[in-house]
Design an enzyme around this catalytic site. Sequence first.
Site, PDB file in Angstrom:
ATOM      1  N   SER A  38      -5.195  -0.176  14.113  1.00  0.00           N
ATOM      2  CA  SER A  38      -6.118   0.938  14.347  1.00  0.00           C
ATOM      3  C   SER A  38      -6.573   0.978  15.798  1.00  0.00           C
ATOM      4  CB  SER A  38      -7.343   0.801  13.437  1.00  0.00           C
ATOM      5  OG  SER A  38      -8.312   1.788  13.719  1.00  0.00           O
ATOM      6  N   SER A  94      -0.055   5.544  -1.893  1.00  0.00           N
ATOM      7  CA  SER A  94      -0.919   6.649  -1.451  1.00  0.00           C
ATOM      8  C   SER A  94      -1.008   6.660   0.070  1.00  0.00           C
ATOM      9  CB  SER A  94      -2.325   6.520  -2.053  1.00  0.00           C
ATOM     10  OG  SER A  94      -2.956   5.331  -1.593  1.00  0.00           O
ATOM     11  N   TYR A 145     -14.074  -3.994   9.377  1.00  0.00           N
ATOM     12  CA  TYR A 145     -12.804  -3.264   9.509  1.00  0.00           C
ATOM     13  C   TYR A 145     -12.267  -3.393  10.934  1.00  0.00           C
ATOM     14  CZ  TYR A 145      -9.378   0.507   9.418  1.00  0.00           C
ATOM     15  OH  TYR A 145      -8.214   1.238   9.509  1.00  0.00           O
ATOM     16  N   GLY A 205       0.822  -1.210   0.000  1.00  0.00           N
ATOM     17  CA  GLY A 205       0.000   0.000   0.000  1.00  0.00           C
ATOM     18  C   GLY A 205       0.852   1.255   0.000  1.00  0.00           C
ATOM     19  N   ALA A 206       1.924   1.244  -0.818  1.00  0.00           N
ATOM     20  CA  ALA A 206       2.923   2.319  -0.757  1.00  0.00           C
ATOM     21  C   ALA A 206       2.636   3.490  -1.687  1.00  0.00           C
ATOM     22  CB  ALA A 206       4.305   1.744  -1.082  1.00  0.00           C
ATOM     23  N   ILE A 219      -0.906   6.827   3.995  1.00  0.00           N
ATOM     24  CA  ILE A 219       0.120   6.559   5.001  1.00  0.00           C
ATOM     25  C   ILE A 219       1.352   5.916   4.367  1.00  0.00           C
ATOM     26  CG2 ILE A 219       0.660   5.286   7.124  1.00  0.00           C
ATOM     27  CD1 ILE A 219      -1.366   7.376   7.694  1.00  0.00           C
ATOM     28  N   GLY A 220       1.134   4.955   3.469  1.00  0.00           N
ATOM     29  CA  GLY A 220       2.256   4.250   2.845  1.00  0.00           C
ATOM     30  C   GLY A 220       3.162   5.181   2.064  1.00  0.00           C
TER      31      GLY A 220
END
Length: 334
Positions: free
Chosen positions: A171, A12, A193, A9-10, A14-15
């Site tokens: 989270s 966009s 989630y 997930g790099a 946080i990534g």
Amino acid sequence: MRKVVLITGASSGIGLALCGRLLAEDDDLHLCLACRNLSKAGAVRDALLASHPSAEVSIVQMDVSNLQSVVRGAEEVKRRFQRLDYLYLNAGIMPNPQLNLKAFFCGIFSRNVIHMFSTAEGLLTQNDKITADGFQEVFETNLFGHFILIRELEPLLCHSDNPSQLIWTSSRNAKKSNFSLEDIQHAKGQEPYSSSKYATDLLNVALNRNFNQKGLYSSVTCPGVVMTNLTYGILPPFVWTLLLPVIWLLRFFAHAFTVTPYNGAEALVWLFHQKPESLNPLTKYLSGTTGLGTNYVKGQKMDVDEDTAEKFYKTLLELEKQVRITIQKSDHHS
């Protein structure tokens, strides 16, 4: 020898912020971006190399919601590298989030209003769906795809002479009440989630119990309330923009409102500098931003039971066996 960092997930949120911050800390790294979209990942790589020309940045195509994609991506990683120093398990989804208006209006006039906004506890429900692999999408994307990735990359991660780190984006929304060993995919619930993030916390504990002696350590973080594609699914971007003054005010009372991906990545970057042997496996590391804009990291004891964590881990191993049989059959037919 360059340290190798793989980030899911790099491209966009946080990534992406994490990539920039890690290279700002140490531009002698080799960053490997694990992304679904190659063109988007390519643009990220070009931007990172433009600002950090001495770094090495590579791409591997991987969709953690597709187990064949995970296995293929892991095979490519094993061809390129002899070891991984850091594996950031960051990719995640919160599909079609719905705001529980009744809970919202009840909570806004209660003494728990700050806690409610900081954790979104009871506020959000999601409509999950089934993936091509036959799993609940949130479970597969947020947890099981990453679990298979870890299992595939064990030879690169387990070196007792020089420890490697798994660092999860979990989270504050991870709630024990939303998880059940009888329904680990949360197929019967409305908060997949939260369930997947609690499952992440459990898996983290089990991984430490089973792999610390092999030189592999696992930690979990929470980035706080950050404006990303995840939160834009809850409310449109313009609404968040209107709410920003209120959020900045709330920061004086609740430091979970980190707001920007850069701030949210604080705990992820902090763990990059820690000796993993010195960390408490039952602690979640929270990114925080004060009312005056100072970033810091705080440890919080997780509400997890070690026996439940071990049972969950064994359930995942059984699920993995079934998956591998299916993948082998698919590869044979193709």
